[in-house]
Write an enzyme that holds these catalytic residues in place. Structure first.
Site, mmCIF file in Angstrom:
data_model
loop_
_atom_site.group_PDB
_atom_site.id
_atom_site.type_symbol
_atom_site.label_atom_id
_atom_site.label_comp_id
_atom_site.label_asym_id
_atom_site.label_seq_id
_atom_site.Cartn_x
_atom_site.Cartn_y
_atom_site.Cartn_z
ATOM 1 N N ALA A 177 0.837 -1.202 0.000
ATOM 2 C CA ALA A 177 0.000 0.000 0.000
ATOM 3 C C ALA A 177 0.869 1.248 0.000
ATOM 4 C CB ALA A 177 -0.917 0.014 1.227
ATOM 5 N N TYR B 116 3.567 -5.152 -10.746
ATOM 6 C CA TYR B 116 3.994 -6.537 -10.535
ATOM 7 C C TYR B 116 4.582 -7.143 -11.809
ATOM 8 C CZ TYR B 116 1.186 -5.987 -6.298
ATOM 9 O OH TYR B 116 0.675 -5.539 -5.108
ATOM 10 N N GLU C 126 -1.771 -12.158 -4.635
ATOM 11 C CA GLU C 126 -3.060 -12.029 -5.319
ATOM 12 C C GLU C 126 -3.282 -10.554 -5.631
ATOM 13 O OE1 GLU C 126 -3.271 -13.432 -2.066
ATOM 14 O OE2 GLU C 126 -3.365 -15.539 -2.624
ATOM 15 N N ASN D 248 -7.211 -3.754 -10.852
ATOM 16 C CA ASN D 248 -6.172 -2.881 -10.318
ATOM 17 C C ASN D 248 -5.018 -2.789 -11.327
ATOM 18 O OD1 ASN D 248 -4.274 -1.485 -8.839
ATOM 19 N ND2 ASN D 248 -4.634 -2.625 -6.951
#
Length: 150
Positions: A75, A120, A108, A113
């Protein structure tokens, strides 16, 4: 734009107030403070925060159990996005996973998103599977992504 004025360090109990503000801001299903308190005492867990001049800007958690590492959360506070902080945290996590002899890292992510998916994929994660209706708030699937470390 890469922010050079940050420090990556282990999360402490003193970080939890600020972490909970980011948690509420970022996630539709935020973890509880009690969950993070438990994580601080979890022998399998490693949590790093990104500190910018004394202000918590981002955090990331990971479990390493035997030869498997799993990113639990990443985050970044909205005010600090697009500054390379999540990438720096992932790099710190990968180094820790390697030190603990993990063979791969998994996570996950919601298909919706797109910013996280780009992050990633750019860091070397590849989609290997889908968990149907994984997220309880809207029944969205989860993409399972993995990065091999060996």
């Amino acid at each position: 734009m890469l922010n050079q004025n940050f420090m990556i360090r282990r999360m402490t109990e003193q970080d939890l107030d600020s972490l909970m503000v980011i948690e509420q801001e970022v996630f539709s299903m935020p973890w509880s403070r009690k969950s993070y308190e438990s994580e601080l005492n979890n022998q399998w867990a490693t949590y790093y925060v990104c500190d910018i001049e004394g202000e918590l800007a981002a955090y990331c958690g990971m479990w390493v159990v035997f030869d498997e590492a799993h990113i639990t959360n990443v985050a970044v506070a909205r005010a600090y996005r697009q500054q390379g902080l999540a990438l720096a945290l992932l790099d710190a996590m990968e180094k820790t996973a390697r030190q603990k002899h993990a063979q791969h890292i998994s996570l996950e992510v919601r298909p919706s998103n797109s910013a996280a998916l780009r992050l990633y994929q750019g860091f070397g994660f590849e989609q290997i599977s889908v968990r149907k209706a994984y997220y309880q708030d809207n029944q969205e699937d989860a993409l399972i992504m993995t990065k091999m470390l060996i």
